[in-house]
Design a protein around this motif. Structure first.
Motif, mmCIF file in Angstrom:
data_model
loop_
_atom_site.group_PDB
_atom_site.id
_atom_site.type_symbol
_atom_site.label_atom_id
_atom_site.label_comp_id
_atom_site.label_asym_id
_atom_site.label_seq_id
_atom_site.Cartn_x
_atom_site.Cartn_y
_atom_site.Cartn_z
ATOM 1 N N ALA A 1 -32.176 -72.615 23.742
ATOM 2 C CA ALA A 1 -32.196 -71.944 22.438
ATOM 3 C C ALA A 1 -32.080 -70.435 22.625
ATOM 4 O O ALA A 1 -31.338 -69.759 21.892
ATOM 5 N N THR A 2 -32.793 -69.895 23.622
ATOM 6 C CA THR A 2 -32.730 -68.456 23.903
ATOM 7 C C THR A 2 -31.335 -68.053 24.354
ATOM 8 O O THR A 2 -30.791 -67.017 23.930
ATOM 9 N N ALA A 3 -30.733 -68.890 25.209
ATOM 10 C CA ALA A 3 -29.390 -68.592 25.706
ATOM 11 C C ALA A 3 -28.364 -68.627 24.576
ATOM 12 O O ALA A 3 -27.484 -67.755 24.477
ATOM 13 N N VAL B 1 -18.549 -70.913 18.677
ATOM 14 C CA VAL B 1 -17.426 -71.786 18.359
ATOM 15 C C VAL B 1 -17.119 -72.642 19.587
ATOM 16 O O VAL B 1 -16.855 -73.846 19.482
ATOM 17 N N ASN B 2 -17.154 -72.010 20.747
ATOM 18 C CA ASN B 2 -16.978 -72.720 22.024
ATOM 19 C C ASN B 2 -18.152 -72.357 22.936
ATOM 20 O O ASN B 2 -18.011 -71.534 23.847
ATOM 21 N N PRO B 3 -19.331 -72.936 22.694
ATOM 22 C CA PRO B 3 -20.541 -72.563 23.431
ATOM 23 C C PRO B 3 -20.492 -73.007 24.885
ATOM 24 O O PRO B 3 -19.637 -73.803 25.291
ATOM 25 N N SER B 4 -21.441 -72.491 25.653
ATOM 26 C CA SER B 4 -21.485 -72.794 27.094
ATOM 27 C C SER B 4 -21.995 -74.207 27.368
ATOM 28 O O SER B 4 -21.887 -74.699 28.493
ATOM 29 N N ILE B 5 -22.585 -74.862 26.360
ATOM 30 C CA ILE B 5 -23.079 -76.230 26.524
ATOM 31 C C ILE B 5 -22.550 -77.098 25.389
ATOM 32 O O ILE B 5 -22.028 -76.593 24.391
ATOM 33 N N ASP B 6 -22.671 -78.391 25.575
ATOM 34 C CA ASP B 6 -22.350 -79.336 24.506
ATOM 35 C C ASP B 6 -23.544 -79.336 23.548
ATOM 36 O O ASP B 6 -24.576 -79.941 23.830
ATOM 37 N N ILE B 7 -23.408 -78.615 22.436
ATOM 38 C CA ILE B 7 -24.553 -78.423 21.545
ATOM 39 C C ILE B 7 -25.114 -79.749 21.036
ATOM 40 O O ILE B 7 -26.336 -79.928 20.967
ATOM 41 N N LYS B 8 -24.255 -80.688 20.698
ATOM 42 C CA LYS B 8 -24.767 -81.959 20.170
ATOM 43 C C LYS B 8 -25.536 -82.731 21.235
ATOM 44 O O LYS B 8 -26.681 -83.148 21.022
#
Length: 237
Positions: free
Chosen positions: A74-76, A89-96
């Protein structure tokens, strides 16, 4: 805390969404906000339930799995958002998979732990008469109304144990009151034509159990004559 970090992330996404001029960028941020907002609401609700239960003094042995990891994620994500909103839009992790689904699991686990703790506490402070004993007493006309009241009390307590109430403290007071009435009914049991030793035996069986030595021949005869002997079992304490 995990809850605070997630809520802050959702709030800031919403703020950036309002500030973005590009319709495309705003839409992407709106999608992320819609994805995360329900999770934050679920976390808030589950945290509230845990807090209400613990406030009454009931222990809930619950520590969120991956709590530290999810807090760091969450902090990242919040940092990525502040650096450039397009990062979400294209985060460093798979948000889902790596964030949303795991947060939902934490919320569900918290709710289950709360309900389990509540049910254990209700069981501790409530009273119940074995159904077999109630069935035996219900067959005796003088006891029928008493048995109906006891079953009504037990049904109410069972209903209160089904879900964590909005006001656990008030429900605890109600359960204690119902349990006190239940004990009083058992203790004042009297009925015409039933020997005192039988009354005492039935009362004991309905509470903590009757000592084997109290099962006198007269009690056995009384139960056999009425076809009730099969309702009783000997158990080792």
């Amino acid at each position: 805390m995990l809850l605070e970090r997630t809520s802050k992330l959702v709030d800031e996404i919403a703020q950036f969404e309002k500030l973005k001029r590009s319709a495309g960028e705003a839409k992407s941020l709106q999608t992320r906000a819609e994805q995360l907002a329900p999770v934050a609401e679920k976390l808030v609700a589950s945290a509230d339930v845990v807090a209400k239960i613990r406030k009454t003094g009931i222990a809930i042995p619950f520590v969120p799995k991956e709590g530290d990891t999810l807090g760091k994620r969450a902090t990242a994500l919040l940092k990525e958002l502040r650096d450039d909103p397009n990062n979400l839009v294209n985060p460093s992790i798979d948000i889902k998979f790596d964030f949303v689904d795991r947060l939902l699991h934490v919320a569900q686990a918290a709710e289950k732990a709360s309900l389990d703790a509540w049910k254990r506490h209700v069981d501790t402070i409530s009273e119940s008469g074995p159904e077999e004993i109630l069935t035996a007493l219900a067959a005796i006309a003088d006891y029928r109304s008493t048995v109906e009241r006891i079953r009504s009390l037990q049904k109410r307590i069972s209903h209160l144990a089904e879900a964590v109430p909005l006001d656990p403290a008030a429900s605890i007071d109600e359960i204690k009151s119902l349990a006190a009435e239940h004990r009083e009914i058992w203790q004042r049991m009297t009925a015409g034509g039933i020997p005192e030793d039988v009354i005492a035996f039935l009362r004991a069986c309905g509470l903590e159990g009757a000592p084997l030595g109290s099962f006198a021949p007269g009690i056995e005869s009384w139960l056999r004559e009425r076809g009730l002997i099969h309702l009783f079992r000997v158990k080792l304490r």
